[in-house]
Write a protein that holds these residues in place. Sequence first.
Motif, PDB file in Angstrom:
ATOM      1  N   ALA A  24      -1.749   0.868  -6.994  1.00 33.91           N
ATOM      2  CA  ALA A  24      -0.783   0.154  -6.173  1.00 33.91           C
ATOM      3  C   ALA A  24      -1.478  -0.963  -5.284  1.00 33.91           C
ATOM      4  O   ALA A  24      -0.760  -1.857  -4.679  1.00 33.91           O
ATOM      5  N   ASN A  25      -2.546  -0.702  -4.864  1.00 32.67           N
ATOM      6  CA  ASN A  25      -3.470  -1.961  -3.844  1.00 32.67           C
ATOM      7  C   ASN A  25      -3.847  -2.916  -4.762  1.00 32.67           C
ATOM      8  O   ASN A  25      -4.575  -4.026  -3.977  1.00 32.67           O
ATOM      9  N   GLY A  26      -3.636  -3.143  -5.999  1.00 32.14           N
ATOM     10  CA  GLY A  26      -3.749  -4.164  -6.740  1.00 32.14           C
ATOM     11  C   GLY A  26      -5.245  -4.610  -7.346  1.00 32.14           C
ATOM     12  O   GLY A  26      -5.223  -5.372  -8.063  1.00 32.14           O
ATOM     13  N   ARG A  27      -6.194  -3.277  -7.191  1.00 28.45           N
ATOM     14  CA  ARG A  27      -7.335  -3.327  -7.733  1.00 28.45           C
ATOM     15  C   ARG A  27      -7.308  -3.043  -9.182  1.00 28.45           C
ATOM     16  O   ARG A  27      -6.683  -2.035  -9.540  1.00 28.45           O
ATOM     17  N   VAL A 319      -0.224   7.602   4.489  1.00 33.52           N
ATOM     18  CA  VAL A 319      -0.708   7.782   3.323  1.00 33.52           C
ATOM     19  C   VAL A 319       0.745   7.987   2.819  1.00 33.52           C
ATOM     20  O   VAL A 319       1.627   8.921   3.289  1.00 33.52           O
ATOM     21  N   GLU A 320       1.422   7.066   1.781  1.00 28.63           N
ATOM     22  CA  GLU A 320       2.648   7.205   1.271  1.00 28.63           C
ATOM     23  C   GLU A 320       2.738   6.732  -0.134  1.00 28.63           C
ATOM     24  O   GLU A 320       1.871   5.781  -0.352  1.00 28.63           O
ATOM     25  N   VAL A 321       3.847   7.141  -0.967  1.00 32.65           N
ATOM     26  CA  VAL A 321       3.967   6.632  -2.213  1.00 32.65           C
ATOM     27  C   VAL A 321       5.193   6.053  -2.380  1.00 32.65           C
ATOM     28  O   VAL A 321       6.331   6.671  -1.545  1.00 32.65           O
ATOM     29  N   ALA A 415       8.308  11.226 -13.480  1.00 34.47           N
ATOM     30  CA  ALA A 415       7.511  10.712 -12.428  1.00 34.47           C
ATOM     31  C   ALA A 415       6.250   9.880 -13.049  1.00 34.47           C
ATOM     32  O   ALA A 415       6.076   8.799 -12.750  1.00 34.47           O
ATOM     33  N   ALA A 416       5.741  10.548 -13.926  1.00 27.87           N
ATOM     34  CA  ALA A 416       4.448  10.074 -14.680  1.00 27.87           C
ATOM     35  C   ALA A 416       4.885   8.597 -15.388  1.00 27.87           C
ATOM     36  O   ALA A 416       4.187   7.665 -15.320  1.00 27.87           O
ATOM     37  N   LEU A 417       6.037   8.688 -16.126  1.00 26.27           N
ATOM     38  CA  LEU A 417       6.723   7.556 -16.804  1.00 26.27           C
ATOM     39  C   LEU A 417       6.848   6.339 -15.904  1.00 26.27           C
ATOM     40  O   LEU A 417       6.969   5.208 -16.240  1.00 26.27           O
ATOM     41  N   GLN A 418       7.495   6.727 -14.876  1.00 27.38           N
ATOM     42  CA  GLN A 418       7.876   5.735 -13.810  1.00 27.38           C
ATOM     43  C   GLN A 418       6.691   5.063 -13.288  1.00 27.38           C
ATOM     44  O   GLN A 418       6.594   3.864 -13.382  1.00 27.38           O
ATOM     45  N   ALA A 419       5.619   5.821 -13.033  1.00 28.71           N
ATOM     46  CA  ALA A 419       4.468   5.177 -12.640  1.00 28.71           C
ATOM     47  C   ALA A 419       3.854   4.458 -13.617  1.00 28.71           C
ATOM     48  O   ALA A 419       3.257   3.182 -13.407  1.00 28.71           O
ATOM     49  N   LEU A 444      -1.685  10.134 -11.536  1.00 31.50           N
ATOM     50  CA  LEU A 444      -2.539  10.504 -10.660  1.00 31.50           C
ATOM     51  C   LEU A 444      -3.429   9.368 -10.036  1.00 31.50           C
ATOM     52  O   LEU A 444      -3.879   9.651  -8.893  1.00 31.50           O
ATOM     53  N   SER A 445      -3.644   8.509 -10.800  1.00 37.81           N
ATOM     54  CA  SER A 445      -4.308   7.000 -10.256  1.00 37.81           C
ATOM     55  C   SER A 445      -3.408   6.565  -8.996  1.00 37.81           C
ATOM     56  O   SER A 445      -3.909   6.180  -8.246  1.00 37.81           O
ATOM     57  N   ALA A 446      -2.155   6.839  -9.136  1.00 35.17           N
ATOM     58  CA  ALA A 446      -1.254   6.278  -8.054  1.00 35.17           C
ATOM     59  C   ALA A 446      -1.391   7.058  -6.937  1.00 35.17           C
ATOM     60  O   ALA A 446      -1.550   6.470  -5.901  1.00 35.17           O
ATOM     61  N   PHE A 447      -1.233   8.389  -6.994  1.00 35.79           N
ATOM     62  CA  PHE A 447      -1.639   9.153  -5.903  1.00 35.79           C
ATOM     63  C   PHE A 447      -3.060   8.997  -5.151  1.00 35.79           C
ATOM     64  O   PHE A 447      -3.186   8.791  -3.967  1.00 35.79           O
ATOM     65  N   ALA A 448      -4.164   9.124  -6.033  1.00 30.95           N
ATOM     66  CA  ALA A 448      -5.473   8.797  -5.734  1.00 30.95           C
ATOM     67  C   ALA A 448      -5.569   7.541  -4.885  1.00 30.95           C
ATOM     68  O   ALA A 448      -6.413   7.594  -3.771  1.00 30.95           O
ATOM     69  N   ALA A 449      -4.944   6.470  -5.564  1.00 28.54           N
ATOM     70  CA  ALA A 449      -5.019   4.948  -4.886  1.00 28.54           C
ATOM     71  C   ALA A 449      -4.532   5.055  -3.492  1.00 28.54           C
ATOM     72  O   ALA A 449      -5.143   4.447  -2.553  1.00 28.54           O
TER      73      ALA A 449
END
Length: 461
Positions: A24-27, A319-321, A415-419, A444-449
Motif C-alpha cells: 500500500a505504501n508504494g514500495r 494503523v488502518e487497512v 479478501a486475499a483476491l481483492q488484495a 499478508l503483505s498488505a497487513f504487514a505493510a
Amino acid sequence: MARRSQIETSWLYSAGANPTTRPANGRAASFSPGKSCAMMFTFPLRLIPMNRNLLAVLAMSVAANLGLPASIPVADLLATHPECVAAQFRQHQDLYEGGAAFESHKEKYLRWRALDADPGYRKARLACANYTPHAAGAIDWLVAAAHQAEPAILARGDEAASSYWHGLNTNADGSGRDLSALARSRLLQVMLHRRSYFGITFPPTVEAAADRSAQRKAGSLDARITALDACDVDDWAEDEFGNLQWVRVHSIRLGRTAPYGPPTAEAHRWTFITPDYTRSYSASRKIVDGKPVDWPKGILAGGAAELPHSLGALPIVRVEVPRGLWIMHRLAPVALALFNREASLEFSLDASAYAIPVINTKRDLNKIVLSELQMIKLDEGESTSFLESQGRHFEHLANRIKVQKEDLFLAIQAAALQAAAKDEHGRQSGVAKFRDFGAITTLLSAFAAAERDALESVIWK
C-alpha cells in the motif's frame, strides 16, 4: 522521538509463488517462490524532522488550536465519530473471544423463532446454544503468518542512542512489553476492527530541566511506544489527505467509596490529543444495583489544564487497512450464521435424546403415573409404546454446518483476491483455501505493510 544515530527497521515477509507486488505504501517488494524476503529500511536521523508539505503543516497548526472551552456538555462528548460504532466493536470482540464475553450477549446473537414466545422454550434453546469461536482460529493464523519474522529496530552510531533504540525491542511501552508483542496486538486489532493506534509517550518529569542535555540525562526524552485500541479512540478529524489532525480518547474507570464492596461510581475521561498538547475532560455518574444511572440532563465535564508536549507532531499513529481487507467484517455474518446452525443441531439432538412414551387409553390421564418403579395394567384394547424422532434433518444440519465452516475460509480468500486485485484463483473448498499462497501472501503483505509503515512513522516522529 528520534535520536541522532542511524536506524533500520527490519521485517521479514512470508512469500509464496506470487510475483513482485506493490504494498500500500508504494514500495516494491519482490517475493520468490517458497522463500522469505527480507526488507530493510535505513533512516538517517539527521533528516529529522520529517519533511511535510506546506498544506499538511498548516493543517496541523490549525488542528493544534482547537479552542477547547473550560467545560463541555457530556451529551456532546458522548457523540462519537460516524465510523466509531460501539455495538459493532462489541460484536466483533465477542465473536473473537467467545467464552464469558459471548455468553453475556448470547441472547442478542441467537435468532428469534416464533416458538421463542414461550419463555421456557427460549430458555431451553439458549441453554443448548454453545458458541465455538471458529473465526478466532482463522484470524490467529493470519496474525501468526504475518509475524513469521518479528519487527525489530536496528540502530547504529552513538552507543547511548543505540542502546535506547535496542531497548525498545524488549521494552517498548515502559512496562516490559516488547515491540513484537505490541505490533502483534495492533495487527490483531486491525483484523478485528479495521484500525488501531500506536501512541508516543514521554516519562513524567519531576521538575523542569535547564536544557535539552539535562532532559536527556534525566531520561525525560526517552519516549515509549504505547498502544490504543480502536474502541479507545472515539472521535478524530482528518485533513484533505486523510492524515489525522487530532484524536479523542475515551476511558472509563470504576470506583468505590470503600476498599471493599461493589463499584459505586463510573468515572469517564475524554482526552483530546493534538500536535501541540493534550487536554482532558472528566465527569462521573453513580452506579446503583450494578448499573450506571443515566447522565443528569445538562451535566458538564470539567476540563483540566492543557499539557503541552514537545514532539512537534501528533503523538498518535493510526494503523488502518481498506474496508475490503477488514477480516472480521467479512467473517462476522458467517460466524453468526454458523453459531445459529450449530445451536439448532444441538437443540434438536437434545430435544430428541429421550423417547416419548405414548399410551393409548380411554382413562383419565391425570390418574396415570409414569415411573420407573411403577407399572400400568392395560385393559383390552389399550396399548403403550415409545415415540422417537427419525432424525432425518440431522444430516442436513450437519452438512450445512460443514459448508458454513468452509465459508469462513472463503471469506478470507475473497479478501486475499481483492488484495491481489485479480480473480484468477477460483472457488475452493475446506482448508485447501490456504494452499493458494499467492493470494494469501499478498493479503499478508498488505497487513504487514500497514503495520510496518505505522512503526516507521512512530520512529520518524
